[in-house]
Design an enzyme around this catalytic site. Sequence first.
Site, PDB file in Angstrom:
ATOM      1  N   GLN A   1     -23.981 -21.112 -17.144  1.00 29.64           N
ATOM      2  CA  GLN A   1     -24.017 -20.876 -15.658  1.00 29.64           C
ATOM      3  C   GLN A   1     -25.322 -19.875 -15.416  1.00 29.64           C
ATOM      4  OE1 GLN A   1     -20.442 -18.425 -14.659  1.00 29.64           O
ATOM      5  NE2 GLN A   1     -21.091 -18.660 -12.396  1.00 29.64           N
TER       6      GLN A   1
ATOM      7  N   TYR B   1     -20.166 -21.447 -27.874  1.00 28.07           N
ATOM      8  CA  TYR B   1     -20.611 -21.229 -26.644  1.00 28.07           C
ATOM      9  C   TYR B   1     -21.874 -21.636 -26.282  1.00 28.07           C
ATOM     10  CZ  TYR B   1     -16.628 -17.846 -26.390  1.00 28.07           C
ATOM     11  OH  TYR B   1     -15.596 -17.287 -26.500  1.00 28.07           O
TER      12      TYR B   1
ATOM     13  N   ALA C   1      -7.988 -13.615 -15.415  1.00 28.58           N
ATOM     14  CA  ALA C   1      -7.820 -14.909 -15.061  1.00 28.58           C
ATOM     15  C   ALA C   1      -9.270 -15.701 -14.662  1.00 28.58           C
ATOM     16  CB  ALA C   1      -6.483 -15.163 -13.965  1.00 28.58           C
TER      17      ALA C   1
ATOM     18  N   TRP D   1     -18.790 -16.102 -22.769  1.00 37.26           N
ATOM     19  CA  TRP D   1     -18.324 -17.613 -22.569  1.00 37.26           C
ATOM     20  C   TRP D   1     -18.575 -17.989 -21.264  1.00 37.26           C
ATOM     21  CZ3 TRP D   1     -13.172 -19.066 -20.155  1.00 37.26           C
ATOM     22  CH2 TRP D   1     -12.796 -20.255 -20.313  1.00 37.26           C
TER      23      TRP D   1
ATOM     24  N   ASP E   1     -18.548  -9.744 -27.514  1.00 35.09           N
ATOM     25  CA  ASP E   1     -18.139 -10.910 -28.089  1.00 35.09           C
ATOM     26  C   ASP E   1     -18.760 -12.303 -27.554  1.00 35.09           C
ATOM     27  OD1 ASP E   1     -15.407 -11.952 -29.534  1.00 35.09           O
ATOM     28  OD2 ASP E   1     -15.766 -13.112 -27.567  1.00 35.09           O
TER      29      ASP E   1
ATOM     30  N   LYS F   1     -10.991 -12.926  -5.048  1.00 39.55           N
ATOM     31  CA  LYS F   1     -12.083 -13.499  -4.249  1.00 39.55           C
ATOM     32  C   LYS F   1     -11.748 -15.003  -3.834  1.00 39.55           C
ATOM     33  CE  LYS F   1     -14.973 -14.401  -8.193  1.00 39.55           C
ATOM     34  NZ  LYS F   1     -16.290 -14.201  -8.957  1.00 39.55           N
TER      35      LYS F   1
HETATM   36  P1  NDP Z   1     -12.711 -13.006 -17.161  1.00 35.63           P
HETATM   37  O1  NDP Z   1     -11.240 -13.135 -16.625  1.00 35.63           O
HETATM   38  O2  NDP Z   1     -13.052 -11.309 -17.066  1.00 35.63           O
HETATM   39  O3  NDP Z   1     -13.595 -13.626 -16.024  1.00 35.63           O
HETATM   40  C1  NDP Z   1     -14.780 -13.242 -15.884  1.00 35.63           C
HETATM   41  C2  NDP Z   1     -15.609 -14.058 -14.727  1.00 35.63           C
HETATM   42  O4  NDP Z   1     -14.989 -13.457 -13.559  1.00 35.63           O
HETATM   43  C3  NDP Z   1     -16.982 -13.422 -14.470  1.00 35.63           C
HETATM   44  O5  NDP Z   1     -17.846 -14.345 -15.330  1.00 35.63           O
HETATM   45  C4  NDP Z   1     -17.175 -13.612 -13.099  1.00 35.63           C
HETATM   46  O6  NDP Z   1     -17.390 -15.198 -12.650  1.00 35.63           O
HETATM   47  C5  NDP Z   1     -16.110 -13.162 -12.512  1.00 35.63           C
HETATM   48  N1  NDP Z   1     -15.948 -11.778 -12.173  1.00 35.63           N
HETATM   49  C6  NDP Z   1     -16.075 -10.576 -13.077  1.00 35.63           C
HETATM   50  N2  NDP Z   1     -16.100  -9.350 -12.600  1.00 35.63           N
HETATM   51  C7  NDP Z   1     -15.700  -9.669 -11.351  1.00 35.63           C
HETATM   52  C8  NDP Z   1     -15.611  -8.780 -10.258  1.00 35.63           C
HETATM   53  N3  NDP Z   1     -15.778  -7.618 -10.400  1.00 35.63           N
HETATM   54  N4  NDP Z   1     -15.389  -9.288  -9.033  1.00 35.63           N
HETATM   55  C9  NDP Z   1     -15.342 -10.688  -8.774  1.00 35.63           C
HETATM   56  N5  NDP Z   1     -15.657 -11.645  -9.919  1.00 35.63           N
HETATM   57  C10 NDP Z   1     -15.685 -11.004 -11.234  1.00 35.63           C
HETATM   58  O7  NDP Z   1     -13.076 -13.409 -18.698  1.00 35.63           O
HETATM   59  P2  NDP Z   1     -13.776 -14.796 -18.971  1.00 35.63           P
HETATM   60  O8  NDP Z   1     -12.895 -15.833 -18.659  1.00 35.63           O
HETATM   61  O9  NDP Z   1     -15.026 -14.672 -18.697  1.00 35.63           O
HETATM   62  O10 NDP Z   1     -13.594 -14.481 -20.602  1.00 35.63           O
HETATM   63  C11 NDP Z   1     -13.988 -13.089 -21.280  1.00 35.63           C
HETATM   64  C12 NDP Z   1     -14.514 -13.314 -22.568  1.00 35.63           C
HETATM   65  O11 NDP Z   1     -13.292 -13.574 -23.608  1.00 35.63           O
HETATM   66  C13 NDP Z   1     -15.414 -14.707 -22.882  1.00 35.63           C
HETATM   67  O12 NDP Z   1     -16.598 -14.310 -22.368  1.00 35.63           O
HETATM   68  C14 NDP Z   1     -15.237 -14.732 -24.343  1.00 35.63           C
HETATM   69  O13 NDP Z   1     -15.800 -13.666 -25.170  1.00 35.63           O
HETATM   70  C15 NDP Z   1     -13.567 -14.263 -24.529  1.00 35.63           C
HETATM   71  N6  NDP Z   1     -12.972 -15.801 -24.375  1.00 35.63           N
HETATM   72  C16 NDP Z   1     -12.295 -16.223 -25.727  1.00 35.63           C
HETATM   73  C17 NDP Z   1     -11.778 -17.449 -25.848  1.00 35.63           C
HETATM   74  C18 NDP Z   1     -11.058 -17.741 -27.054  1.00 35.63           C
HETATM   75  O14 NDP Z   1     -10.613 -18.985 -27.104  1.00 35.63           O
HETATM   76  N7  NDP Z   1     -11.249 -16.813 -28.173  1.00 35.63           N
HETATM   77  C19 NDP Z   1     -11.567 -18.240 -24.501  1.00 35.63           C
HETATM   78  C20 NDP Z   1     -12.274 -17.627 -23.346  1.00 35.63           C
HETATM   79  C21 NDP Z   1     -12.757 -16.688 -23.345  1.00 35.63           C
HETATM   80  P3  NDP Z   1     -18.094 -15.574 -11.553  1.00 35.63           P
HETATM   81  O15 NDP Z   1     -18.870 -14.523 -10.795  1.00 35.63           O
HETATM   82  O16 NDP Z   1     -18.905 -16.462 -11.939  1.00 35.63           O
HETATM   83  O17 NDP Z   1     -16.948 -16.023 -10.473  1.00 35.63           O
END
Ligand code: NDP
Length: 337
Positions: free
Chosen positions: A28, A55, A210, A22, A50, A217
């Site tokens: 992005q 998306y 979150a 997502w 997933d 960060k």
């Molecule tokens: P996360 O809470 O895991 O956030 C992921 C984001 O956090 C990354 O894209 C990155 O963003 C940052 N990140 C990840 N690892 C690290 C790290 N080690 N250190 C620092 N920053 C980090 O989950 P998402 O919000 O991405 O959601 C995960 C999945 O859940 C989605 O891909 C989708 O499959 C599902 N989803 C389902 C929904 C639903 O309605 N059913 C709604 C939303 C999500 P960055 O580097 O850009 O800051």
Amino acid sequence: MVNYRYLGNSGLKITEITYGNWLTHGSQVENDVATQCVHAALDAGITSFDTADVYANTKAEQVLGDALKGQRRESLEIFTKVYWPTGPGGPNDTGLSRKHVMESINGSLQRLGTDYVDLYQAHRYDVETPLEETMQAFADIVRQGKALYIGVSEWTADQIRAGAALAKELGFQLISSQPQYSMLWRVIEDEVVPASQETGISQIVWSPMAQGVLSGKYVPGKELPAGSRATDDKGGAKMIQRFMHDDVLERVQRLRPVAEELDLSMAQLSVAWVLQNDNVAAALVGASRPEQVAENVKASGVTIPAELLAKIDDVLGDVVERDAGKTLEGMPKTRVA
Ligand code: NDP
């Protein structure tokens, strides 16, 4: 390597850390980086992936399908979803009507380059389609072999119970629920989790970090890290706003000693935290860079002792959202066009 857990009361095993795309794939993150992230996931032992038709308006499925090309299909668990509008957004390009469900699965399979998905999920509850119609469509999709298992996302406890009962009558089973769940967002604990335990369903939880906030960060008063979701003007910056408040960010900083005590990064602590709940089958983790995937998978198999769980609760205090009513509140009141 990543541990496996059973998904609901089924024989399907999925990796307890599942990679989700997502806001990243087709949006992005450039396609080459997306592919590197998928390969980093595979290298680290993640086999469950997933996505959703909505998306990046179908592009994310395509990017994931391309990145998984050449992998042994039987060694992967691929999940996608249907509900939100896709394509040109016509009156039937949305929702859980028989027409949209039957058409949407075909598009998803084509984009993912596979004959079947392991898990097909209702991305939201559709208040405009009789539940019987949706569940019959899912039953037919299972019989056609286009999806092996069926799940739901962000359904309330009552909707889960009703869906599970109908599925049983129709000769299949709902096995998963996909809600938001993290240290900061615990609204499923009082109602959705008990209803799921009753009906043989487990949670695959989204945004366990979150959206990056729990990685620590985002420091109050400091500039946003370049390239992070909070700076992503294609959609991410808007989505992450719900957590970008100084009181939340300050409390998150105070979790640092807990992570250090466990010899974990803050990101790893947040993923490990959701996995302490035994109704959770997987944390759905996103990534904008392959190094994040490599870091996050180390949360698999971690046990957080009770006294540290209590310390986390003390530190976060009242910034934690626990109101079970939030699931219904966040649900679309009419089908989104
Ligand atoms: P996360 O809470 O895991 O956030 C992921 C984001 O956090 C990354 O894209 C990155 O963003 C940052 N990140 C990840 N690892 C690290 C790290 N080690 N250190 C620092 N920053 C980090 O989950 P998402 O919000 O991405 O959601 C995960 C999945 O859940 C989605 O891909 C989708 O499959 C599902 N989803 C389902 C929904 C639903 O309605 N059913 C709604 C939303 C999500 P960055 O580097 O850009 O800051």
